[in-house]
Scaffold this motif. Structure first.
Motif, PDB file in Angstrom:
ATOM      1  N   THR A   1       4.127   1.151  -8.283  1.00 25.50           N
ATOM      2  CA  THR A   1       4.638   0.132  -6.636  1.00 25.50           C
ATOM      3  C   THR A   1       5.761  -0.502  -7.559  1.00 25.50           C
TER       4      THR A   1
ATOM      5  N   LYS B   1      -5.762  -1.038  -7.123  1.00 25.03           N
ATOM      6  CA  LYS B   1      -6.631  -1.995  -6.252  1.00 25.03           C
ATOM      7  C   LYS B   1      -5.783  -2.860  -8.229  1.00 25.03           C
TER       8      LYS B   1
ATOM      9  N   THR C   1       0.300  -1.095  -0.182  1.00 21.54           N
ATOM     10  CA  THR C   1      -0.267  -0.183  -0.143  1.00 21.54           C
ATOM     11  C   THR C   1       0.845   1.295   0.174  1.00 21.54           C
ATOM     12  N   LYS C   2       0.551   2.121  -0.677  1.00 17.69           N
ATOM     13  CA  LYS C   2       1.186   3.588  -0.678  1.00 17.69           C
ATOM     14  C   LYS C   2      -0.288   4.595  -1.371  1.00 17.69           C
ATOM     15  N   ARG C   3       0.273   5.473   0.379  1.00 25.88           N
ATOM     16  CA  ARG C   3      -0.753   6.563  -0.096  1.00 25.88           C
ATOM     17  C   ARG C   3       0.726   8.596  -0.234  1.00 25.88           C
TER      18      ARG C   3
ATOM     19  N   VAL D   1      -4.918   7.523  -1.921  1.00 27.75           N
ATOM     20  CA  VAL D   1      -4.098   6.142  -2.005  1.00 27.75           C
ATOM     21  C   VAL D   1      -3.353   6.100  -3.760  1.00 27.75           C
TER      22      VAL D   1
ATOM     23  N   ASP E   1      -2.682   0.274  -3.589  1.00 23.99           N
ATOM     24  CA  ASP E   1      -4.074   0.114  -2.738  1.00 23.99           C
ATOM     25  C   ASP E   1      -4.240  -1.507  -1.907  1.00 23.99           C
ATOM     26  N   ASN E   2      -2.901  -2.091  -0.908  1.00 23.53           N
ATOM     27  CA  ASN E   2      -3.129  -2.958  -0.491  1.00 23.53           C
ATOM     28  C   ASN E   2      -2.728  -4.453  -1.395  1.00 23.53           C
TER      29      ASN E   2
END
Ligand code: ATP
Ligand code: MG
Lengths: 259, 338
Positions: free
Chosen positions: B43, B204, B8-10, B15, B18-19
């Motif tokens: 990512t 996602k 996860t990166k905010r 976001v 996301d997971n």
């Protein structure tokens, strides 16, 4: 763990294969030696016209380093570019992908650049000293006089430290342009103005360049430098603290921030 | 093998990733697909330890990237072709990378040769064209002869020749048994190179499946027939119990689920002249757009641009003219499942 010598080797290649290294370091040497020599010529020809107290406190060693106040600007640019171009070019990502342990990369880069700055700084200070003394003639001093070798050696150290300080600042700001826009006016004007005004001198004398340049002085109070609460090595120590703070700040930014 | 777990990166309140949990398996080309802003580059940066994840982990052969002793020998990555010092020559840019990972200097010449940059090796890289820059980036990725290669939109901005070159290079590298993870926002490009697909949208995971499965689930294949004796052909097909869809717009028939060979033989038996008998495949691009439609962040708000781009309407049998072009290319190159 990738070996640290390999990182040093790589950083050495980086530094020797860009044009900015050569022109900044050559400029640092030429500007310092050239301006110092010019001013020594002036001192020598106008010596008898100087006020009596200035003649008494004339410091031939310090006189042969006066060009360093401008020459150091090239050293600052050298330090800034060594670190800053990694960011402006985007090379930092490639570099970190190759050496992901950031402390290792940072230490490697700073070591190589500082050693190089020190070599050039010492060449500059010795050259500037001997040329200056040759010009000053009867007003000159010798390298074996008390405190002189320390001052000449210290001037070289000063050059390396100012470069290292700039590397830390560039790493904190992650931008060459920003770092240069802050450091150059600061060391060219602000620091000197603050030190010139008696109201701010008490604080300004603790600035890195003011404190550090005390090492180049052999005669206390020479050139209206005023009294300092620290000696030559104490002054250099204060500068070293500034440098450590800057390098630590740069390291923490590199360590914590996304590349 | 690359394993992502709950990555996860905010960025501030946003976001970006996301997971995400998935694996990149060795020995195949894995396509990493998502529309603009889906989080592909973010990512990949986290995989290389360039960005710190807000949470989650990435492991490469069980290790964290920063614990790889000489990482260029494990993973080569092309993230941004411009991530070189423009004032340095191509050779020197590669040399300093090689030295940091104790890769023999001779390898620098080898990779320059491999990507065709030998003639300009001593030139400053800032004068390089986009394609040359991309080749230099790829040379850097190949430097350590790594088992895993990662490319972020390698064909972006390249001319057809450059695209073909990269495509063949990736296939060649995969054929040597290397793991290849390549991002794109073009399904058509992926269909030509990837064996496995990972699709993300707004950070996602939307899909993680083999290319063959994706095609099976998402593309309709059919045979298009055209004949000057169209009515007779329809009757013959009807007698043989084959359903033909009439497409008046193009004057063709579309037949699902029957091989072209069988249809051709049937026409021959009845001495029907055919002007066209062509296997067709519905556009995978459309399937991809349908999949990510809900998660596309930056829609064009031009008049008439709805949720789906024109031509992506679900089962419109009248294909846009450009579709068969790459559909055919796909047929020719995809290994037909594994
Ligand atoms: N450093 C950053 N600071 C703030 N937001 C960021 C940063 N990097 C990326 N983002 C945001 O995160 C999201 C994902 O961006 P990312 O570049 O990973 O997408 P992408 O899938 O690579 O897109 P593209 O296909 O356009 O390259 C975007 O909305 C982007 O605006
Ligand atoms: Mg991207």
């Amino acid at each position: 763990m990738s070996s640290f010598p390999a990182v040093l080797n790589s950083e050495w290649t980086k530094i020797r294969t860009v044009a900015s290294t050569t022109w900044t370091l050559v400029a640092a040497l030429v500007v310092t030696v050239g301006i110092s020599a010019g001013l020594c010529t002036l001192f020598n020809s106008t010596f008898t016209e100087m006020p009596k107290e200035q003649q008494l406190t004339f410091d031939p060693t310090l006189a042969s380093f006066v060009g360093m106040s401008l020459g150091q600007l090239a050293m600052i640019i050298f330090g800034v570019l060594v670190v800053g171009t990694e960011y402006s070019t985007g090379m930092i990502r490639t570099s970190l992908a190759a050496v992901p342990r950031r402390g290792e990369l940072f230490l490697g880069k700073l070591t190589v650049a500082t050693v190089l700055a020190l070599v050039v700084g010492l060449a500059t200070s010795f050259l500037s000293f001997f040329l200056g003394q040759a010009i000053l003639g009867e007003h000159s001093t010798g390298i074996d006089e008390p405190g002189v070798l320390r001052a000449v050696f210290g001037a070289g150290l000063y050059m390396a430290l100012i470069a290292l300080f700039s590397m830390g600042v560039a790493a904190m700001l992650r931008s060459s342009v920003l770092a240069i826009c802050i450091l150059i006016p600061f060391f060219l004007l602000i620091s000197n103005i603050l030190n010139g005004v008696s109201a701010t001198r008490k604080v300004a004398q603790y600035l890195p360049d003011q404190a550090g340049s005390r090492i180049m002085q052999v005669v206390p109070g020479a050139m209206d430098s005023g009294e300092t609460p620290y000696g030559p090595w104490g002054g250099l120590g204060i500068m070293v603290l500034w440098v450590l703070a800057s390098v630590l700040g740069g390291y923490l930014v590199l360590k914590k921030r996304d590349a | 093998m690359i394993e992502l777990e709950g990555l996860t990166k905010r960025f501030g309140g946003k976001v970006a990733v996301d997971n995400l949990s998935f694996q990149v398996r060795p020995g195949v080309v894995t396509g990493f697909l998502g529309p603009n802003g889906a989080g592909k580059s973010t990512t990949m940066r986290m995989m290389l330890d360039l960005d710190n994840p807000t949470s989650g982990t990435v492991r490469i052969d069980g290790k964290h990237y920063r614990d790889l002793p000489e990482p260029l020998k494990y993973i080569g990555a092309l993230l941004d072709a411009k991530a070189m010092h423009g004032g340095r020559s191509a050779y020197n840019n590669l040399l300093c990378l090689a030295q940091s990972n104790r890769i023999p200097t001779s390898r620098v010449d080898e990779v320059l040769d491999l990507v065709g940059l030998t003639p300009v090796a001593r030139q400053k890289s800032k004068g390089f064209s986009l394609g040359m820059g991309q080749r230099l980036g790829i040379a850097a990725a190949l430097l350590g002869d790594p088992e895993i290669l990662m490319f972020d939109e390698p064909v972006n901005g390249l001319d057809p020749e450059g695209i073909l070159w990269i495509r063949n290079l990736m296939k060649g590298l995969a054929a040597e048994g290397r793991t290849i993870f390549v991002s794109s926002h073009l399904m058509s490009e992926m269909a030509l190179t990837a064996e496995h697909l990972i699709v993300i949208g707004q950070g996602k995971l939307l899909a993680d499946l083999s290319m063959a499965d994706f095609i099976q689930q998402n593309s309709r294949s059919y045979v298009r027939m055209r004949s000057p004796q169209q009515e007779r052909l329809k009757d013959v097909l009807h007698e043989a119990g084959i359903d033909a869809i009439d497409v008046p717009a193009t004057g063709t028939l579309e037949i699902n689920g029957v091989a072209a060979e069988q249809l051709g033989e049937l026409a021959a038996q009845h001495q029907i002249v055919l002007h066209e008998l062509s296997p067709q495949r519905a556009s995978l691009e459309e399937a991809f757009m349908r999949m990510t439609a809900d998660s596309v962040e930056y829609h064009a708000h031009a008049p008439g641009a709805g949720e789906l781009p024109p031509g992506a309407a679900a089962d419109n049998p009248a294909r846009p003219a450009d579709v068969p072009a790459w559909g055919a290319g796909f047929d020719a190159t995809h290994k037909g499942g594994k």
